[in-house]
Scaffold this active site. Sequence first.
Site: not given
Ligand code: NAP
Length: 312
Positions: A227, A275
């Site tokens: 983000r 994006h």
């Molecule tokens: N640019 C784009 O087109 C696009 C597309 C898809 C996603 N995204 C972004 O990518 C993000 C991740 O997606 P995902 O599906 O992989 O999410 P997810 O499965 O919810 O994984 C989030 C990861 O971040 C870690 N995390 C959260 N808060 C943290 C903190 N304060 N300190 C350290 N680690 C932290 C979590 O730790 P734990 O494992 O300990 O819970 C988890 O490993 C989305 O939220 C979105 O913003 C962007």
Amino acid sequence: VTVKIIVATRSTEKSRVWCSAFEPVWPEAHFIAWADEQGAVDADYAIVWGPPAELFQRELQLKAVFNLGSGVDALMKLPALPDNLPIVRLEDGGMVEQMVEYIVHGLVRASREFTAYEASQRAGHWNPLPPIRRDEWPVGVMGMGTIGAVVAQRIASLGYSVAGWSRSPHSIPGVRNYSGPGQFSAFLARTRALVNLLPLTPATENILNRDTLGQLHPDAYLINVARGRHLVEADLLDLLDSGRLKGALLDVFRTEPLPAGHPFWQHPKITVTPHISAITLARNTAEQIVNKIHLMRRGQPVTGLIDRAAGY
Ligand SMILES: NC(=O)c1ccc[n+]([C@@H]2O[C@H](COP(=O)([O-])OP(=O)(O)OC[C@H]3O[C@@H](n4cnc5c(N)ncnc54)[C@H](OP(=O)(O)O)[C@@H]3O)[C@@H](O)[C@H]2O)c1
């Protein structure tokens, strides 16, 4: 009785397009596109992406909300969102493979000097640079979730040394794990190519700043695909202009579309994409959400539920 599902995205037209992706997957259900002027339809479920705040004031029978993306940061900001309403995010939805490709592109762009070679070509210079060794490019992936864990493993399989950082500890084959704020500095200090795949929460907003990026290896490279609000843009510009960082590949921005005249557009060390690093695939997404609604209706657990306190 027919299950009623309201689909509320950034416009009625886009919501209608999403309805037509869901209808063939569950023909017996009634999918209704949100329209500002329509009254309450007493929907059982909502499927949303950037919905209007009035959704939660008008639809008072909702049993759950399904987000058409991984990140729920925009949804969580809506003041009318009821505290006890279950929110389910998209998991993968065809995005993981796209993200792997995008990030491998960014890593190879940095480690194999493609930005410099593009500049050489434009100048008409035949200018081979010294070969680069993979061991000079330790990679750090922030976020070991649905996307980050796969990205980290794929990059490791190419022969790069990879570490991951997450809130709780993870054990992923071939990936060194760091977790929690206490291990963040050690993670940064071993990293030259930094990939951000964190959710945007109060704990992660502005996490890419002068102090944290300044702890990376010299000549480090940033890939931000999570983000825009994770990154303090002025700090990145200073670090690039002072030569502390080598470059950045950015897919997300504090303001999208990236405004005309923004310094990122013309910066020689920055590559900008609009994006598109990973786009939700309609069919895959519709099947995933419909399956989860069926599970819920049978009283079975679903994955991808948002922890409201953690914000992701
Ligand atoms: N640019 C784009 O087109 C696009 C597309 C898809 C996603 N995204 C972004 O990518 C993000 C991740 O997606 P995902 O599906 O992989 O999410 P997810 O499965 O919810 O994984 C989030 C990861 O971040 C870690 N995390 C959260 N808060 C943290 C903190 N304060 N300190 C350290 N680690 C932290 C979590 O730790 P734990 O494992 O300990 O819970 C988890 O490993 C989305 O939220 C979105 O913003 C962007």
